[in-house]
Design a protein around this motif. Structure first.
Motif, mmCIF file in Angstrom:
data_model
loop_
_atom_site.group_PDB
_atom_site.id
_atom_site.type_symbol
_atom_site.label_atom_id
_atom_site.label_comp_id
_atom_site.label_asym_id
_atom_site.label_seq_id
_atom_site.Cartn_x
_atom_site.Cartn_y
_atom_site.Cartn_z
ATOM 1 N N ALA A 163 29.240 -42.170 -2.939
ATOM 2 C CA ALA A 163 28.504 -41.059 -1.484
ATOM 3 C C ALA A 163 28.798 -39.989 -2.151
ATOM 4 O O ALA A 163 28.200 -39.028 -2.519
ATOM 5 N N ASP A 164 30.310 -39.812 -3.372
ATOM 6 C CA ASP A 164 30.651 -38.480 -3.730
ATOM 7 C C ASP A 164 29.506 -38.536 -5.083
ATOM 8 O O ASP A 164 29.431 -37.594 -5.914
ATOM 9 N N LEU A 165 29.152 -39.546 -6.337
ATOM 10 C CA LEU A 165 28.347 -39.398 -7.287
ATOM 11 C C LEU A 165 26.969 -39.810 -7.089
ATOM 12 O O LEU A 165 26.555 -39.773 -7.245
ATOM 13 N N ARG B 104 38.339 -43.091 -11.306
ATOM 14 C CA ARG B 104 38.834 -42.090 -10.117
ATOM 15 C C ARG B 104 38.713 -40.791 -9.611
ATOM 16 O O ARG B 104 38.313 -39.587 -10.873
ATOM 17 N N ARG B 105 39.494 -40.267 -8.559
ATOM 18 C CA ARG B 105 39.359 -39.227 -7.839
ATOM 19 C C ARG B 105 40.566 -38.045 -8.375
ATOM 20 O O ARG B 105 41.102 -38.346 -8.490
ATOM 21 N N THR B 106 39.958 -37.125 -8.505
ATOM 22 C CA THR B 106 41.014 -36.403 -8.704
ATOM 23 C C THR B 106 40.649 -34.749 -8.159
ATOM 24 O O THR B 106 39.612 -34.446 -7.138
ATOM 25 N N GLU B 107 40.856 -33.180 -8.376
ATOM 26 C CA GLU B 107 40.564 -31.963 -7.411
ATOM 27 C C GLU B 107 39.108 -32.292 -7.433
ATOM 28 O O GLU B 107 39.051 -31.400 -6.457
ATOM 29 N N HIS B 108 38.413 -32.211 -8.604
ATOM 30 C CA HIS B 108 37.313 -32.419 -8.199
ATOM 31 C C HIS B 108 36.252 -33.219 -7.855
ATOM 32 O O HIS B 108 34.575 -33.149 -8.344
ATOM 33 N N GLY C 70 34.522 -39.407 -11.134
ATOM 34 C CA GLY C 70 34.523 -39.115 -11.958
ATOM 35 C C GLY C 70 34.913 -40.098 -12.898
ATOM 36 O O GLY C 70 36.055 -40.892 -12.190
ATOM 37 N N TRP C 71 34.963 -40.473 -14.573
ATOM 38 C CA TRP C 71 35.629 -41.269 -14.800
ATOM 39 C C TRP C 71 36.039 -40.496 -16.166
ATOM 40 O O TRP C 71 35.875 -39.344 -16.983
ATOM 41 N N ALA C 72 37.365 -41.185 -16.506
ATOM 42 C CA ALA C 72 39.064 -40.371 -17.134
ATOM 43 C C ALA C 72 39.006 -41.377 -18.472
ATOM 44 O O ALA C 72 38.289 -42.239 -18.339
ATOM 45 N N PRO C 73 38.576 -40.714 -19.424
ATOM 46 C CA PRO C 73 39.500 -39.238 -19.305
ATOM 47 C C PRO C 73 38.959 -38.102 -19.490
ATOM 48 O O PRO C 73 39.434 -36.977 -19.122
#
Length: 183
Positions: A40-42, A68-72, A75-78
């Motif tokens: 949904a977010d993406l 993963r989910r961050t405060e932003h 998205g895909w880390a790193p």
């Protein structure tokens, strides 16, 4: 494509990491709710095989960038890249020097993997031996089989084989021949 035993794939990944802890770690699988939130977010649903990977194998972290989910948001880390549904490509695996492996989320190529090497003005599908664009599962299982062949190889040897694979020697998801000497 035949059904994939995703728990067995997770076991294979964890076994490789146990044999070679220098490779890093892998995140635990996501929950169905987390996957739905990420989609949904993406702004696009994940192809079924990538969704199954996230639910049963890992959220990434070793070979694939970690979703993963961050405060932003998700998205895909790193690098915390998001998906661009208008372009239809989610960059799921950083390959250094501006290159990444992308997963087509939308359109006629949905579910296939691509090499996004824009610094060299190249974006092309990674192909299976029969010439078709490889699916996420084909690409992942090809990588896993080759990593298992390289168990015990030095980091330099693994790096050379990985470089050849990512740069498309022969056909893009094929690998260079494994090193003869593993010393």
């Amino acid at each position: 494509m035949t059904a994939v035993d995703w728990p067995a794939v997770r076991t294979r990944v964890l076994t490789l990491l146990e044999c070679d802890p220098e490779q890093g770690t892998t995140a635990p699988p996501l929950t169905a709710q987390q996957v739905a939130e990420a989609e949904a977010d993406l702004g696009a649903p994940f192809p079924p095989d990538y969704r199954d990977y996230l639910l049963h194998v890992s959220a990434g972290g070793w070979f694939l960038d970690e979703l993963r989910r961050t405060e932003h948001g998700w998205g895909w880390a790193p690098t915390h890249r998001g998906a661009d549904p208008t372009a239809g490509l989610a960059l799921i695996a950083d390959r250094g020097h501006g290159a990444a492996v992308g997963l087509a989320l939308t359109g006629p190529h949905r579910g296939t993997v691509w090499m996004d090497n824009r610094p060299h003005h190249e974006v092309y599908p990674l192909r299976a031996e029969d010439g078709r664009a490889a699916t996420f599962t084909e690409w992942l299982l090809d990588w896993l089989a080759h990593m298992e062949e390289l168990a015990g190889a030095t980091p330099t040897q693994r790096g050379q084989v990985a470089y050849c694979w990512h740069m498309g020697v022969e056909t893009p998801i094929d690998w260079c021949p494994p090193p003869d000497s593993r010393g």
